[in-house]
Design a protein around this motif. Structure first.
Motif, short mmCIF file in Angstrom:
data_model
loop_
_atom_site.label_atom_id
_atom_site.label_comp_id
_atom_site.label_asym_id
_atom_site.label_seq_id
_atom_site.Cartn_x
_atom_site.Cartn_y
_atom_site.Cartn_z
N LYS A 52 51.18 4.48 -5.56
CA LYS A 52 52.05 5.59 -5.96
C LYS A 52 51.26 6.89 -6.04
O LYS A 52 51.75 7.94 -5.64
CB LYS A 52 52.70 5.29 -7.30
CG LYS A 52 53.80 4.26 -7.22
CD LYS A 52 54.45 4.06 -8.56
CE LYS A 52 55.51 3.00 -8.48
NZ LYS A 52 56.18 2.78 -9.76
N SER B 111 62.09 13.26 -4.84
CA SER B 111 62.98 13.02 -3.70
C SER B 111 62.21 12.74 -2.41
O SER B 111 62.72 12.09 -1.51
CB SER B 111 63.92 14.22 -3.50
OG SER B 111 63.18 15.36 -3.13
N PRO C 270 59.12 7.54 -1.07
CA PRO C 270 59.89 6.45 -0.48
C PRO C 270 60.68 5.70 -1.55
O PRO C 270 60.29 5.67 -2.72
CB PRO C 270 58.83 5.54 0.14
CG PRO C 270 57.58 6.33 0.20
CD PRO C 270 57.69 7.39 -0.84
N GLU C 271 61.77 5.08 -1.15
CA GLU C 271 62.65 4.39 -2.08
C GLU C 271 61.92 3.28 -2.85
O GLU C 271 62.19 3.05 -4.03
CB GLU C 271 63.84 3.78 -1.32
CG GLU C 271 64.96 3.31 -2.19
CD GLU C 271 65.65 4.43 -2.95
OE1 GLU C 271 66.01 4.20 -4.12
OE2 GLU C 271 65.81 5.54 -2.40
N LYS C 272 60.97 2.66 -2.20
CA LYS C 272 60.22 1.55 -2.82
C LYS C 272 59.37 2.03 -3.99
O LYS C 272 59.13 1.28 -4.94
CB LYS C 272 59.33 0.91 -1.75
CG LYS C 272 58.53 -0.26 -2.22
CD LYS C 272 57.71 -0.82 -1.08
CE LYS C 272 56.82 -1.95 -1.55
NZ LYS C 272 55.98 -2.48 -0.48
N LYS D 7 59.95 4.92 -5.93
CA LYS D 7 60.61 5.96 -6.74
C LYS D 7 60.15 5.89 -8.19
O LYS D 7 59.96 4.82 -8.75
CB LYS D 7 62.13 5.78 -6.69
CG LYS D 7 62.76 6.21 -5.39
CD LYS D 7 62.79 7.70 -5.28
CE LYS D 7 63.56 8.08 -4.02
NZ LYS D 7 63.46 9.45 -3.70
#
Length: 120
Positions: free
Chosen positions: A5, A32, A35-37, A39
């Motif tokens: 992250k 935003s 990546p979605e993974k 968040k």
């Protein structure tokens, strides 16, 4: 050592602060862009930015309710560069090399046993 992250946030900040100077960045823009993974919420992002600042990867001039004035330091660029080089330097040996090695071991063992039978 930076976790996944932190590296993603650092990459986003490098894209935002292109000239190496301080830039005002909103937390929602960083969140935003992730990546979605990976968040995170605002508190998670603030913790990551604090960790990056303590690791001397970034410098935060001020934090005003989700608006940060920050810049990426040379160590931050170096950390990203080292990570990309580590990905490039993962030496994988092709399967053909393993097969060639196996074949040479079989042939050499056959020749060794043949010589042993001839001597005895």
């Amino acid at each position: 050592m930076l976790d996944a992250k932190s590296l993603i946030v650092l990459k986003i900040l490098v894209k935002e602060c292109k000239n190496g100077g301080y830039k005002i960045v909103e937390s929602r823009d960083i969140i935003s862009a992730m990546p979605e993974k990976f968040k995170v919420d605002y508190d998670g992002l603030k913790n990551i930015l604090t960790f990056l600042e303590h690791s001397d990867c970034i410098s935060i001039k001020y934090d005003d309710d989700g608006v940060f004035c920050l810049c990426v330091l040379p160590y931050g660029y170096k950390a990203l560069e080292n990570k990309s080089q580590q990905k490039k330097n993962t030496n994988t040996i092709p399967v053909g090399v393993y097969l060639l090695l196996l074949l040479s071991v079989i042939i050499s063992s056959f020749i060794g046993s043949l010589l042993a039978k001839l001597i005895i």
